[in-house]
Enzyme design. Sequence first.
Site, PDB file in Angstrom:
ATOM      1  N   LYS A 120      -6.565  -1.551   9.834  1.00 59.39           N
ATOM      2  CA  LYS A 120      -8.338  -2.054  10.904  1.00 59.39           C
ATOM      3  C   LYS A 120      -7.223  -2.725  12.570  1.00 59.39           C
ATOM      4  CE  LYS A 120      -6.726  -5.670   7.712  1.00 59.39           C
ATOM      5  NZ  LYS A 120      -6.480  -5.577   6.391  1.00 59.39           N
TER       6      LYS A 120
ATOM      7  N   LYS B 200     -12.381  -5.233  10.864  1.00 61.37           N
ATOM      8  CA  LYS B 200     -13.437  -4.280  10.025  1.00 61.37           C
ATOM      9  C   LYS B 200     -15.090  -4.491  10.409  1.00 61.37           C
ATOM     10  CE  LYS B 200     -10.284  -6.281   6.183  1.00 61.37           C
ATOM     11  NZ  LYS B 200     -10.353  -7.145   5.126  1.00 61.37           N
TER      12      LYS B 200
ATOM     13  N   VAL C  40       0.865  -0.771  -0.293  1.00 55.62           N
ATOM     14  CA  VAL C  40       0.246   0.136  -0.353  1.00 55.62           C
ATOM     15  C   VAL C  40       1.035   0.951  -0.025  1.00 55.62           C
ATOM     16  CG1 VAL C  40      -1.956   1.443   1.166  1.00 55.62           C
ATOM     17  CG2 VAL C  40      -1.968  -1.172   1.457  1.00 55.62           C
TER      18      VAL C  40
ATOM     19  N   ILE D 226     -13.742   1.012  -1.485  1.00 56.94           N
ATOM     20  CA  ILE D 226     -14.756   0.863  -0.970  1.00 56.94           C
ATOM     21  C   ILE D 226     -15.184   2.452  -0.117  1.00 56.94           C
ATOM     22  CG2 ILE D 226     -17.264   0.197  -0.342  1.00 56.94           C
ATOM     23  CD1 ILE D 226     -16.555  -2.297  -1.142  1.00 56.94           C
TER      24      ILE D 226
END
Lengths: 452, 452
Positions: free
Chosen positions: B107, B207, B15, B138
């Site tokens: 998370k 999550k 990432v 999302i």
Amino acid sequence: MQHPLKLGIAGLGTVGAGLLHLLAHQKRHLDRRVGRQIVVAGISARTKAKDRGVDLSNITWFDDPVKLAEDPNIEVFVELIGGADGVAKAAVEAALRAGKHVVTANKALLAEHGVALAELAEEHRVALNFEAAVAGGIPVIKTLRESLSANEVHRVYGILNGTCNYILTTMTDEARSFDDVLKEAQAHGYAEADPTFDVGGFDTAHKLAILASLAFGTRVSFDQIDVEGIETITEADIEAAADMGYCIKLLGVAMQTKSGIEARVNPAMVPKHSAIAEVSGVTNGVAIDANYCGSLLLVGPGAGARSTASAVASDIVDIARGKILAPFLTPTRNLKAYTKAKIGAHKGAYYVRLSVYDRPGGMAAIAKRMGDREISIESMVQRRPRASLPGIGAHQDTGTPAAVVLITHETTEEAIRGAVDAIEKDGKVSERPQVIRIEKLHENAAPDGAEG
Amino acid sequence: MQHPLKLGIAGLGTVGAGLLHLLAHQKRHLDRRVGRQIVVAGISARTKAKDRGVDLSNITWFDDPVKLAEDPNIEVFVELIGGADGVAKAAVEAALRAGKHVVTANKALLAEHGVALAELAEEHRVALNFEAAVAGGIPVIKTLRESLSANEVHRVYGILNGTCNYILTTMTDEARSFDDVLKEAQAHGYAEADPTFDVGGFDTAHKLAILASLAFGTRVSFDQIDVEGIETITEADIEAAADMGYCIKLLGVAMQTKSGIEARVNPAMVPKHSAIAEVSGVTNGVAIDANYCGSLLLVGPGAGARSTASAVASDIVDIARGKILAPFLTPTRNLKAYTKAKIGAHKGAYYVRLSVYDRPGGMAAIAKRMGDREISIESMVQRRPRASLPGIGAHQDTGTPAAVVLITHETTEEAIRGAVDAIEKDGKVSERPQVIRIEKLHENAAPDGAEG
């Protein structure tokens, strides 16, 4: 706690009454979450007397929405009157000039005058928020303006009109004709007495114009959209589509191509096994393909008092929290000119339904016209005519037409329209062939090893 | 133009490298849209030497991420290290204490220490943004924090782990066993060598804990979630589900009930013809049922370098635009205590697969145990055993068990577990019955006459 945010609400129809209801019933919730009271200080509507199920006795009434828009007592003008021109436009302009923030659900106003209004808003450093103008409760405006702001968007498309999706879903589920379902929808009040605006695709085009501007950073260009409605879709098409693994949806599609923006509203074939095919009834769905995020699909209620009020309220809450963004994300002076791609250059696969006279040479002539334009056929089905299916012909007797359905490989709009025109001129078909674009959806990317 | 926003990025794995790539390649786009430059002023990672495909020579290197977090030259600390404790937590705390905004994709950190970190952020009046921590690209955090802020959320649920969804989708599409597909996924690097964190449901629970807090305005309570993984799902279950019109997905579900919040991760049956059933492969999907907006479903990439980087970038852009919200929307002092509903009180329909010894009285005994608890059966299928299907038994000979699959009407978890325990004690089944919850999806509302 900050001072209360005072609203003036003009238009107390379905959505306006829904908003008053929401603000009354969610007051404690909003106070706690926003840390600031939201108060309705003024209202305006055509009829004062009507019972709207909410106590309005403590709210100042204005007969003229322009007067409400200019009232020094309000900070935010909420326009829920509707219509591209007339009093809605006059009131929004007055509000912006008076330095009021504006929240509107008016897609026609934005599709036709969005840039001019955005310029006014920027000039006066106020918000012009319109989450409710496209796809009701679905947060597509926020997603494009904020969540995808680091992305270039390739395509935005979706099911943007609940009436059309309701009609197509019912035709599919109950094997009924367009006219039949439309009449029923009108009787139940789901469709207007004059349904042209919805079923002709124009409402979808208004919404698409707004989405395209946000997606591509261009000026809003409603008049550059090619629009087809769903009036020509027959049960024969729906049944043939299902047999071939497709479902018919009215889509608004805007995409970047090498020659410009291709923006169109048309009935489209989508694979039966796709999330967008499962968007049924009055529900809307909007998909976005972006260069970093990949593909998103947002599904939810596209209309209705409560969900539209929820979207209007989210715009108001953003203002209450002090968040003021450029209406079209990019400041209007930086919006690019809109360059329209030629629709003839559209690339894609097609569904073609032909009523072929059952005589020697019919199919050969069709194949030749396709071959001449290098259109190759992926699959072809000759469908057995049924008495009940309009557009197919009632008998199998020699001389009456047989329905032939083709799915082509990728070709161009120009090639397919040319082939179909030539086939019609050859006199081998009994009616104008039906041509429906097959929309290529994003394919799920393979997992790339990142966690989760 | 405002002064540039200076970032410190810690963690340059998938990432982190994706974010550097995005910031370099989208620089002009971001400058134009945000009206402010975003500059990487410092970086930190475990290995300096590794080639990450981006030129880092002009960026200050820090061996210690805590030092980077405290560096006076940065305004925003981007934490992409991972892990609930250790250096990630230390660095985020240091950044917040030093008055830096924090953006994180972590998370585990938020699920376990979210409220304490949010308190720190509020105390220092800085942002703590974490769009990328749940469901990758999302925009579910923004939707809950902003778009639905006027709503009370009844339920939030979804497919939140791409590895599990990839395994279940592949098992379904290719009729293969869990072990077989898992091994392949591991060989391709889609699943970890120790897959427990994913397939056991714990990643989904992290999550879900974050989503539940945002949805209900409660403190984050990861340890209150009931977690089941997908390890026990067999081909027999997937096939029986398909025959009965269902599809099996690993869902995280959090809902408000009268007795508290029911939060659970479990394999669930969803109707085959639903948009969430079409969320396949590594794609994620999150659904939200809210009192005004109605039901939303957001579908998109749940992981991956580019889409996660897109979400991180949207958090950075919000800060660049000056938007600072309370991390959990509601200020932490106003967050409600988390009251857990008893899982035994869960109401719903169930799928039960039993391996019943083919002897007189077996079915009668099962029916009695169900009847004793007022569980009524909607449908029952005795499935023909196939040699290839584990969990069903290889032969139809007398004495070997037959697979019986039941779908119940709505009952309670307590009733079904009691019935299944009693059936097992009766000795009529050859193995522990498989029990899978059927998740009731929102049904599309009827059109209500509002336009569009």
